[in-house]
Design a protein around this motif. Sequence first.
Motif, PDB file in Angstrom:
ATOM      1  N   ALA A 176     107.379  38.063  45.498  1.00 49.54           N
ATOM      2  CA  ALA A 176     107.093  38.284  46.917  1.00 49.54           C
ATOM      3  C   ALA A 176     108.202  39.101  47.547  1.00 49.54           C
ATOM      4  CB  ALA A 176     106.949  36.946  47.640  1.00 49.54           C
ATOM      5  N   ALA A 177     107.833  39.961  48.456  1.00 45.74           N
ATOM      6  CA  ALA A 177     108.808  40.748  49.188  1.00 45.74           C
ATOM      7  C   ALA A 177     109.218  39.986  50.434  1.00 45.74           C
ATOM      8  CB  ALA A 177     108.211  42.101  49.562  1.00 45.74           C
ATOM      9  N   ASP A 178     110.524  39.897  50.674  1.00 44.64           N
ATOM     10  CA  ASP A 178     111.037  39.238  51.862  1.00 44.64           C
ATOM     11  C   ASP A 178     111.618  40.312  52.768  1.00 44.64           C
ATOM     12  OD1 ASP A 178     112.457  37.897  53.787  1.00 44.64           O
ATOM     13  OD2 ASP A 178     113.142  36.318  52.432  1.00 44.64           O
ATOM     14  N   PRO A 179     110.884  40.732  53.809  1.00 46.48           N
ATOM     15  CA  PRO A 179     111.361  41.814  54.662  1.00 46.48           C
ATOM     16  C   PRO A 179     112.702  41.536  55.310  1.00 46.48           C
ATOM     17  CG  PRO A 179     109.034  41.460  55.036  1.00 46.48           C
ATOM     18  CD  PRO A 179     109.515  40.327  54.164  1.00 46.48           C
TER      19      PRO A 179
ATOM     20  N   LEU B 244     101.666  42.938  48.008  1.00 43.26           N
ATOM     21  CA  LEU B 244     100.881  42.517  49.169  1.00 43.26           C
ATOM     22  C   LEU B 244     100.413  41.070  49.053  1.00 43.26           C
ATOM     23  CD1 LEU B 244      98.696  45.699  49.792  1.00 43.26           C
ATOM     24  CD2 LEU B 244     100.640  44.914  51.151  1.00 43.26           C
ATOM     25  N   ASP B 245      99.805  40.720  47.936  1.00 40.53           N
ATOM     26  CA  ASP B 245      99.256  39.372  47.782  1.00 40.53           C
ATOM     27  C   ASP B 245     100.356  38.321  47.815  1.00 40.53           C
ATOM     28  OD1 ASP B 245      96.739  40.434  47.627  1.00 40.53           O
ATOM     29  OD2 ASP B 245      96.601  40.321  45.436  1.00 40.53           O
ATOM     30  N   ALA B 246     101.464  38.593  47.156  1.00 41.69           N
ATOM     31  CA  ALA B 246     102.559  37.625  47.116  1.00 41.69           C
ATOM     32  C   ALA B 246     103.187  37.446  48.488  1.00 41.69           C
ATOM     33  CB  ALA B 246     103.618  38.069  46.109  1.00 41.69           C
ATOM     34  N   THR B 247     103.307  38.525  49.242  1.00 39.25           N
ATOM     35  CA  THR B 247     103.871  38.419  50.588  1.00 39.25           C
ATOM     36  C   THR B 247     102.927  37.649  51.501  1.00 39.25           C
ATOM     37  OG1 THR B 247     104.997  40.544  50.275  1.00 39.25           O
ATOM     38  CG2 THR B 247     104.813  39.717  52.526  1.00 39.25           C
ATOM     39  N   ALA B 248     101.630  37.899  51.385  1.00 39.41           N
ATOM     40  CA  ALA B 248     100.646  37.147  52.172  1.00 39.41           C
ATOM     41  C   ALA B 248     100.734  35.652  51.841  1.00 39.41           C
ATOM     42  CB  ALA B 248      99.240  37.669  51.884  1.00 39.41           C
ATOM     43  N   ALA B 249     100.884  35.328  50.580  1.00 41.43           N
ATOM     44  CA  ALA B 249     100.987  33.927  50.175  1.00 41.43           C
ATOM     45  C   ALA B 249     102.258  33.291  50.721  1.00 41.43           C
ATOM     46  CB  ALA B 249     100.961  33.816  48.653  1.00 41.43           C
ATOM     47  N   GLU B 250     103.333  34.063  50.757  1.00 47.82           N
ATOM     48  CA  GLU B 250     104.596  33.553  51.281  1.00 47.82           C
ATOM     49  C   GLU B 250     104.471  33.208  52.767  1.00 47.82           C
ATOM     50  OE1 GLU B 250     108.677  32.502  50.857  1.00 47.82           O
ATOM     51  OE2 GLU B 250     107.105  32.925  49.399  1.00 47.82           O
ATOM     52  N   ILE B 251     103.776  34.038  53.513  1.00 52.73           N
ATOM     53  CA  ILE B 251     103.544  33.748  54.942  1.00 52.73           C
ATOM     54  C   ILE B 251     102.705  32.488  55.091  1.00 52.73           C
ATOM     55  CG2 ILE B 251     102.510  34.610  57.064  1.00 52.73           C
ATOM     56  CD1 ILE B 251     103.036  37.468  55.961  1.00 52.73           C
TER      57      ILE B 251
ATOM     58  N   ALA C 249      91.734  28.623  55.960  1.00 57.61           N
ATOM     59  CA  ALA C 249      91.421  29.521  57.078  1.00 57.61           C
ATOM     60  C   ALA C 249      92.592  30.433  57.393  1.00 57.61           C
ATOM     61  CB  ALA C 249      91.048  28.704  58.304  1.00 57.61           C
ATOM     62  N   VAL C 250      93.803  29.888  57.351  1.00 63.34           N
ATOM     63  CA  VAL C 250      94.990  30.715  57.592  1.00 63.34           C
ATOM     64  C   VAL C 250      95.161  31.743  56.472  1.00 63.34           C
ATOM     65  CG1 VAL C 250      97.512  30.682  57.689  1.00 63.34           C
ATOM     66  CG2 VAL C 250      96.195  29.028  59.015  1.00 63.34           C
ATOM     67  N   ARG C 251      94.944  31.319  55.247  1.00 64.28           N
ATOM     68  CA  ARG C 251      95.042  32.257  54.125  1.00 64.28           C
ATOM     69  C   ARG C 251      94.047  33.399  54.286  1.00 64.28           C
ATOM     70  NH1 ARG C 251      95.089  27.533  49.648  1.00 64.28           N
ATOM     71  NH2 ARG C 251      97.354  27.077  49.603  1.00 64.28           N
ATOM     72  N   HIS C 252      92.848  33.089  54.733  1.00 66.88           N
ATOM     73  CA  HIS C 252      91.838  34.124  54.921  1.00 66.88           C
ATOM     74  C   HIS C 252      92.256  35.097  56.021  1.00 66.88           C
ATOM     75  CE1 HIS C 252      88.339  31.642  52.978  1.00 66.88           C
ATOM     76  NE2 HIS C 252      89.149  32.177  52.088  1.00 66.88           N
TER      77      HIS C 252
ATOM     78  N   ALA D 152     104.587  43.053  56.713  1.00 65.15           N
ATOM     79  CA  ALA D 152     106.036  42.962  56.907  1.00 65.15           C
ATOM     80  C   ALA D 152     106.345  42.451  58.304  1.00 65.15           C
ATOM     81  CB  ALA D 152     106.688  44.321  56.681  1.00 65.15           C
ATOM     82  N   ALA D 153     105.640  42.970  59.302  1.00 66.45           N
ATOM     83  CA  ALA D 153     105.847  42.528  60.680  1.00 66.45           C
ATOM     84  C   ALA D 153     105.487  41.051  60.835  1.00 66.45           C
ATOM     85  CB  ALA D 153     105.012  43.381  61.627  1.00 66.45           C
ATOM     86  N   LEU D 154     104.363  40.647  60.253  1.00 69.47           N
ATOM     87  CA  LEU D 154     103.929  39.259  60.352  1.00 69.47           C
ATOM     88  C   LEU D 154     104.913  38.328  59.643  1.00 69.47           C
ATOM     89  CD1 LEU D 154     101.500  37.628  61.507  1.00 69.47           C
ATOM     90  CD2 LEU D 154     100.558  37.656  59.182  1.00 69.47           C
ATOM     91  N   HIS D 155     105.422  38.762  58.513  1.00 70.01           N
ATOM     92  CA  HIS D 155     106.393  37.966  57.759  1.00 70.01           C
ATOM     93  C   HIS D 155     107.662  37.758  58.583  1.00 70.01           C
ATOM     94  CE1 HIS D 155     109.368  36.879  54.704  1.00 70.01           C
ATOM     95  NE2 HIS D 155     108.375  36.604  53.882  1.00 70.01           N
ATOM     96  N   VAL D 156     108.147  38.814  59.203  1.00 67.95           N
ATOM     97  CA  VAL D 156     109.359  38.700  60.018  1.00 67.95           C
ATOM     98  C   VAL D 156     109.129  37.743  61.186  1.00 67.95           C
ATOM     99  CG1 VAL D 156     110.896  39.962  61.585  1.00 67.95           C
ATOM    100  CG2 VAL D 156     110.311  40.939  59.365  1.00 67.95           C
ATOM    101  N   MET D 157     108.006  37.896  61.875  1.00 68.24           N
ATOM    102  CA  MET D 157     107.725  37.001  63.007  1.00 68.24           C
ATOM    103  C   MET D 157     107.586  35.557  62.551  1.00 68.24           C
ATOM    104  SD  MET D 157     105.245  39.180  65.591  1.00 68.24           S
ATOM    105  CE  MET D 157     103.969  39.648  64.400  1.00 68.24           C
ATOM    106  N   THR D 158     107.002  35.354  61.370  1.00 67.39           N
ATOM    107  CA  THR D 158     106.815  33.993  60.847  1.00 67.39           C
ATOM    108  C   THR D 158     108.151  33.348  60.506  1.00 67.39           C
ATOM    109  OG1 THR D 158     104.626  34.511  59.960  1.00 67.39           O
ATOM    110  CG2 THR D 158     105.776  32.639  58.990  1.00 67.39           C
ATOM    111  N   THR D 159     108.976  34.054  59.769  1.00 63.84           N
ATOM    112  CA  THR D 159     110.239  33.461  59.319  1.00 63.84           C
ATOM    113  C   THR D 159     111.215  33.253  60.473  1.00 63.84           C
ATOM    114  OG1 THR D 159     111.035  35.663  58.678  1.00 63.84           O
ATOM    115  CG2 THR D 159     110.057  34.306  56.958  1.00 63.84           C
ATOM    116  N   LEU D 160     111.193  34.135  61.442  1.00 68.40           N
ATOM    117  CA  LEU D 160     112.110  33.994  62.572  1.00 68.40           C
ATOM    118  C   LEU D 160     111.718  32.842  63.493  1.00 68.40           C
ATOM    119  CD1 LEU D 160     112.815  37.707  63.569  1.00 68.40           C
ATOM    120  CD2 LEU D 160     114.411  36.094  62.533  1.00 68.40           C
TER     121      LEU D 160
END
Length: 273
Positions: A19-22, A112-119, A179-182, A199-207
């Motif tokens: 997974a990519a961690d932005p 992409l898939d791994a980053t989506a799963a991480e979120i 539902a969230v995964r979808h 990437a934007a969603l990942h940053v907002m999620t982790t922060l």
Amino acid sequence: MREAPPPSKESDPSLVSKAADPIAMARRDLKKALPRRFFKEAIAQERDGKFVLLLDGRAAKTPGGHPLALPTMAAALAVAAEWSAAGEIIDPAEMPLTRIVNSAIDGVAHRLDATAAEIAKYAGSDLICYRAAEPEALAIAQAAAWDPVLAFARNKLSAPFICTQGMVFVKQSEAAITAVRHAIGRIAESGAGAPFALAALHVMTTLTGSALLALAVAYGELEPAEAWQAAHVDEDFEIRTWGEDTEAMRRRASRWCEMNAAAILWQDVQSGV
């Protein structure tokens, strides 16, 4: 603010290739020697259906050597503006939008898939599902900030989440997590803009520690500043009780710049302008 429990890349090296961690990729760039400004003009221009950053007419590249190209003119203009505002030293710490874009191109685009799963992992123990039993004032503040987000998840995502008091883990229903995964999966499949949106969603999620707060911003249910305030209900309560910590507030302000940059990137990528 309570941090969500998904494992960090530093503590589990096996996750790095998956997974990519932005945020981690962006902070990596902060450790490099800072160059002097080497250009006079930064502009955005369309080339071959993409929108590139030009520095004195030359196409810029990411730290990974890829062309710094974005899917919309709005996003490219925002990046160009960030470069135009740079001082005599090119300091990545002052360029959060560029850092997120670089991580999207160099990392997320290939995972992409791994980053989506991480979120999506954050939804399993989302910040807004863990409530204080007392003091009453804090419980009321949490409910006021977080209950509308739960209603958004239930009504717009068909994701019914449940809450608990304290820090005891509560297992969410498979229906809610699916539902969230979808919802995140649809973003991962959104075409050329997908790496940047993820990437934007990942940053907002982790922060924020909350996939639901990030999705509320993505769906236009919350303004970025509203989501940021909601993520800091506990911290703000402590400040009102015990007073402000100057260094903690400085770090929070720095994180907000990153959060705001992620929200801008999300909006600009979705604009199609």
